[in-house]
Design a protein around this motif. Structure first.
Motif, short mmCIF file in Angstrom:
data_model
loop_
_atom_site.label_atom_id
_atom_site.label_comp_id
_atom_site.label_asym_id
_atom_site.label_seq_id
_atom_site.Cartn_x
_atom_site.Cartn_y
_atom_site.Cartn_z
N ASN A 187 -0.23 -2.41 1.55
CA ASN A 187 -0.85 -1.46 2.48
C ASN A 187 -0.78 -1.93 3.93
OD1 ASN A 187 -2.73 -3.53 2.23
ND2 ASN A 187 -4.50 -2.16 2.35
N MET A 188 0.08 -2.92 4.21
CA MET A 188 0.19 -3.44 5.56
C MET A 188 0.67 -2.38 6.55
SD MET A 188 -0.39 -6.00 7.51
CE MET A 188 -0.60 -7.36 6.34
N TYR A 189 1.47 -1.44 6.10
CA TYR A 189 1.93 -0.36 6.97
C TYR A 189 0.76 0.33 7.65
CZ TYR A 189 3.48 4.46 7.97
OH TYR A 189 3.71 5.69 8.55
N PHE A 190 -0.27 0.62 6.88
CA PHE A 190 -1.43 1.31 7.44
C PHE A 190 -2.25 0.40 8.35
CE2 PHE A 190 -0.43 3.47 3.43
CZ PHE A 190 -0.19 4.76 3.92
N LYS A 191 -2.34 -0.87 8.01
CA LYS A 191 -3.02 -1.82 8.90
C LYS A 191 -2.27 -1.93 10.22
CE LYS A 191 -4.86 -4.66 5.14
NZ LYS A 191 -4.89 -6.01 4.50
N ASN A 192 -0.94 -1.91 10.14
CA ASN A 192 -0.13 -1.99 11.35
C ASN A 192 -0.38 -0.81 12.29
OD1 ASN A 192 1.10 -4.34 10.46
ND2 ASN A 192 2.93 -3.31 9.69
N LEU A 193 -0.55 0.38 11.73
CA LEU A 193 -0.76 1.56 12.56
C LEU A 193 -2.00 1.41 13.42
CD1 LEU A 193 0.09 4.52 10.12
CD2 LEU A 193 1.58 3.31 11.73
N LYS A 194 -3.02 0.76 12.90
CA LYS A 194 -4.26 0.56 13.65
C LYS A 194 -4.11 -0.47 14.77
CE LYS A 194 -8.10 0.61 11.37
NZ LYS A 194 -9.20 0.27 10.43
N ARG A 195 -3.02 -1.26 14.71
CA ARG A 195 -2.78 -2.32 15.69
C ARG A 195 -1.69 -1.96 16.69
NH1 ARG A 195 -2.02 -6.70 10.83
NH2 ARG A 195 -4.20 -6.82 10.13
N LEU A 206 0.18 9.32 12.82
CA LEU A 206 -0.73 9.38 11.67
C LEU A 206 -2.10 8.80 11.99
CD1 LEU A 206 1.61 8.41 8.68
CD2 LEU A 206 0.91 10.69 9.41
N ILE A 207 -2.15 7.81 12.87
CA ILE A 207 -3.43 7.22 13.26
C ILE A 207 -4.03 7.93 14.46
CG2 ILE A 207 -2.44 5.47 14.80
CD1 ILE A 207 -5.45 5.00 12.42
N LYS A 208 -3.23 8.70 15.16
CA LYS A 208 -3.72 9.43 16.33
C LYS A 208 -4.28 10.80 15.96
CE LYS A 208 -3.05 8.82 20.22
NZ LYS A 208 -3.97 8.36 21.29
N ASP A 209 -3.67 11.45 14.98
CA ASP A 209 -4.07 12.80 14.61
C ASP A 209 -5.37 12.76 13.78
OD1 ASP A 209 -4.06 15.32 12.84
OD2 ASP A 209 -2.42 15.72 14.26
N ASN A 210 -6.34 13.55 14.18
CA ASN A 210 -7.64 13.55 13.50
C ASN A 210 -7.57 14.00 12.05
OD1 ASN A 210 -9.07 12.61 15.75
ND2 ASN A 210 -9.40 14.68 16.55
N SER A 211 -6.53 14.74 11.70
CA SER A 211 -6.43 15.23 10.32
C SER A 211 -5.90 14.17 9.37
CB SER A 211 -5.53 16.47 10.27
OG SER A 211 -4.19 16.15 10.60
N THR A 212 -5.13 13.22 9.88
CA THR A 212 -4.54 12.18 9.02
C THR A 212 -5.20 10.81 9.20
OG1 THR A 212 -2.82 11.91 10.71
CG2 THR A 212 -2.29 13.29 8.81
N LYS A 213 -5.88 10.61 10.30
CA LYS A 213 -6.49 9.31 10.59
C LYS A 213 -7.41 8.82 9.48
CE LYS A 213 -9.13 6.83 14.14
NZ LYS A 213 -9.79 6.95 15.48
N PRO A 214 -8.26 9.67 8.89
CA PRO A 214 -9.13 9.17 7.81
C PRO A 214 -8.38 8.58 6.62
CG PRO A 214 -9.90 11.30 8.60
CD PRO A 214 -8.55 11.07 9.21
N PHE A 215 -7.23 9.15 6.30
CA PHE A 215 -6.44 8.63 5.17
C PHE A 215 -5.78 7.30 5.54
CE2 PHE A 215 -6.09 13.39 4.74
CZ PHE A 215 -7.08 13.49 3.76
N VAL A 216 -5.33 7.17 6.77
CA VAL A 216 -4.78 5.90 7.23
C VAL A 216 -5.83 4.81 7.13
CG1 VAL A 216 -3.87 4.62 9.21
CG2 VAL A 216 -3.07 6.96 8.76
#
Length: 262
Positions: A187-195, A206-216
């Protein structure tokens, strides 16, 4: 890194199954489809050589995708078999049905939604970018000029600029989709998006859009949830757009495409 231009198995699976609509001649897929006609299917590669005219390239690709995912630490998922290969391969039939790196979340989800996928399933499938690579031309507009993306991690951006500085004359230059654990399905891909370490613009959105951010955020903290959702979505993806006997064939060579027209 300099790599061949061959896409990853996951991308190839998308090319096979993401289609405008499911064939009217719907194939009935099942996991034991080759039990009688090619009983050693699960054990042999290349299959088109061991069981010529029996096993479709589409099925080989689908199963190879699953095997690759599990080999590098990802979840196991069932692959139902019985697909037929297309009678022709034309690039214009792919465009508009496979996500592009500069598209919005809304546009990408539109492609998945028409095949019955939710936003959550789309984000889970995006997690396939935890392995594989992308060529510099797919993300260079985020690095250079007036439209450079200021939200990329600065150190990451500097490294990518150095890597891709000659990409206009050498289009084989590529970067790993997951810079932290490129050879491991996790799941490092998703951790990377937050960094700020998302490679493609579509990743970062995916981390910027409010509709997908919760899943990230969910997948970044709960690898088990990601694996479960990814496996389920892959099983579903493998049944989309399959061709039945009337609209397909079994190619005897999987490195050869009939009527290729790009």
């Amino acid at each position: 890194m300099r790599l061949s231009r061959s896409p990853t198995p996951f991308v190839l699976l998308l090319l096979v199954v993401v289609a405008p609509a499911v064939s009217a001649d719907v194939a009935i897929l099942r996991t034991d489809y080759y039990q009688k006609t090619c009983p050693d299917f699960n054990k042999i590669v290349p299959l088109e050589l061991s069981c010529p005219g029996v096993v479709s390239c589409a099925d080989i690709l689908a199963q190879a995708t699953r095997d690759l995912v599990t080999m590098v630490g990802g979840p196991y998922f069932d692959v139902k078999l019985g697909r037929k290969d297309g009678l022709e391969s034309k690039a214009h039939k792919v465009r508009g049905n496979v996500p592009m790196p500069n598209q919005t979340v809304h546009d990408i989800h539109g492609m998945f939604k028409k095949n019955g996928f939710s936003l959550r399933e789309m984000v889970a499938l995006s997690g396939a970018h935890t392995i594989g690579f992308s060529h510099c031309k797919e993300f260079s507009d985020r690095l250079y000029g007036s439209k450079a993306d200021p939200e990329i991690n600065p150190r990451f951006a500097t490294a990518l600029k150095e890597l891709c500085k000659n990409h206009t004359v050498d289009d084989t230059i590529a970067a790993f989709n997951d810079v932290m654990t490129p050879g491991k399905f996790d799941n490092m891909y998703f951790k990377n998006l937050k960094r700020g370490l998302g490679l493609l613009a579509s990743d970062h959105l995916l981390i910027k859009d409010n509709s997908t951010k919760p899943f990230v955020e969910l997948y970044a903290t709960d690898e088990k949830a990601f694996f479960e959702d990814f496996a389920s979505a892959m099983e579903k993806l493998g049944t989309v757009g399959v061709k039945g006997n009337e609209e397909g064939e079994v190619r005897r060579r999987c490195d050869h495409f009939n009527n290729l027209n790009v």
